[in-house]
Design an enzyme around this catalytic site. Sequence first.
Site, PDB file in Angstrom:
ATOM      1  CG  LEU A 166      -2.330   1.209   1.094  1.00  0.00           C
ATOM      2  CD1 LEU A 166      -3.625   0.404  -0.028  1.00  0.00           C
ATOM      3  CD2 LEU A 166      -3.322   0.935   2.552  1.00  0.00           C
ATOM      4  N   GLY A 167       1.744   0.892  -1.265  1.00  0.00           N
ATOM      5  CA  GLY A 167       2.726   2.614  -1.139  1.00  0.00           C
ATOM      6  C   GLY A 167       1.954   3.926  -1.920  1.00  0.00           C
ATOM      7  CB  ILE A 169       1.570   2.200  -7.251  1.00  0.00           C
ATOM      8  CG1 ILE A 169       2.488   3.225  -8.081  1.00  0.00           C
ATOM      9  CG2 ILE A 169       0.612   1.082  -8.127  1.00  0.00           C
ATOM     10  CD1 ILE A 169       3.726   1.730  -8.647  1.00  0.00           C
ATOM     11  CB  SER A 188       1.793  -2.551   3.627  1.00  0.00           C
ATOM     12  OG  SER A 188       2.988  -1.950   3.494  1.00  0.00           O
ATOM     13  NE  ARG A 189       8.555  -1.737   3.066  1.00  0.00           N
ATOM     14  CZ  ARG A 189       9.190  -0.864   2.660  1.00  0.00           C
ATOM     15  NH1 ARG A 189      10.374  -1.134   2.377  1.00  0.00           N
ATOM     16  NH2 ARG A 189       8.527   0.698   2.163  1.00  0.00           N
ATOM     17  CB  VAL A 244       0.413  -2.969 -12.036  1.00  0.00           C
ATOM     18  CG1 VAL A 244      -0.141  -3.343 -13.359  1.00  0.00           C
ATOM     19  CG2 VAL A 244       0.298  -2.783 -10.745  1.00  0.00           C
ATOM     20  N   GLY A 245       3.926  -4.707 -10.347  1.00  0.00           N
ATOM     21  CA  GLY A 245       4.359  -4.650  -9.290  1.00  0.00           C
ATOM     22  C   GLY A 245       5.699  -4.991 -10.723  1.00  0.00           C
ATOM     23  NE  ARG A 246      10.755  -3.547 -11.587  1.00  0.00           N
ATOM     24  CZ  ARG A 246       9.523  -2.447 -11.681  1.00  0.00           C
ATOM     25  NH1 ARG A 246       8.698  -2.907 -12.318  1.00  0.00           N
ATOM     26  NH2 ARG A 246      10.825  -1.234 -11.515  1.00  0.00           N
ATOM     27  CD  GLU A 275       8.911  -6.851 -17.698  1.00  0.00           C
ATOM     28  OE1 GLU A 275       9.307  -6.526 -17.615  1.00  0.00           O
ATOM     29  OE2 GLU A 275       8.788  -8.271 -16.566  1.00  0.00           O
ATOM     30  CG  HIS A 293       6.975  -3.848 -17.678  1.00  0.00           C
ATOM     31  ND1 HIS A 293       7.730  -4.397 -17.147  1.00  0.00           N
ATOM     32  CD2 HIS A 293       6.926  -2.237 -16.842  1.00  0.00           C
ATOM     33  CE1 HIS A 293       8.349  -3.316 -16.112  1.00  0.00           C
ATOM     34  NE2 HIS A 293       7.441  -2.582 -15.703  1.00  0.00           N
ATOM     35  CB  ALA A 295       1.237  -0.976 -16.198  1.00  0.00           C
TER      36      ALA A 295
END
Length: 330
Positions: A166-167, A169, A188-189, A244-246, A275, A293, A295
């Site tokens: 929950l940063g 993005i 989240s962390r 949509v991260g990595r 990728e 990739h 987004a």
Amino acid sequence: MASSSVPQGRPETERPQLLLLRPPSAALDEVLSARFELLKSWESPLPLDRFLASHAADVRALLVINLFTVDGSLLDALPALRFVCTTSAGVNHIDLAECARRGIAVANAGNVFSQEVAEYAVGLLIDVLRRVSACDRYVRRGLWPRGGDYPLGSKLGCKRVGIVGLGSIGSEVAKRLQAFGCPISYFSRCRKPQFPYTYVPSVADLAAQSDVLVLACALTHETHHIINKDVMAALGKDGIVINVGRGALVDEAELVKRLMRGEIGGAGLDVFEHEPAVPEELFGVDNVVLSPHVAMQTFESSSDLCQLTAANLEAFFSDRPLLTSVSLPA
């Protein structure tokens, strides 16, 4: 802050040198060319190692394009380097510990892409649930007159959404999906008390109480394959994965296996573990939406990135604070 003072023997009026190892966009090239002397490795007849050696004593700033790997061996070749600026928000392609050890500052794209990526995540989710891309293919292949109505999809409203990360993005994703009436939970962390969403301290527990997982966290050693077989099992056969991260946030081989077996309801994937290679098994699957990739890529974000990149570089060369400095390990 790393010093960027002009090397002895170089007139103060010269444009600062900036090393690039991959071509930038035409727009970024135009912005940078007006301010800096661009050292473009791909335009040199020299092999890369000799090109780097020819500039090793002078290059103080490196611009990283398209997740080019910045590791110890590259830094060894650039002993005068004091600043690495990347055009991405993520920095998993940069050895931050080595940069810290050598006194090299790092800056990224900050929050430039956050709204674009959030919009795209929602778009992927709607596409998977409502089968937009699959319906498009159905019509284009001329199947509608012969096959009749396409199978029903599922509505987005009221789907329980779990957000991993929950940063900047993830919070933008949450805000948009909340408008559709989706209950939002997150891992989240740490707990984020500034947000009104439900914190879940385990990714597996988050998956167990979600219909959809949206992956928006950074890729680190801790988050590599954070979506593993146990998390997928907890999400269940009707669950949806949106990434949509990595790519390496997900155990891709396990995800493909479960999609093929019908043990996951569907996926929207903008990123992949290796990728640009994409598992070919996914090409013919209608409950999976794939994209290359993109987004973060819009006309608006491209313009904003050009200005931010130039501003970070100018800040470095003027010994001013960076606009989007990356925290380095102690």
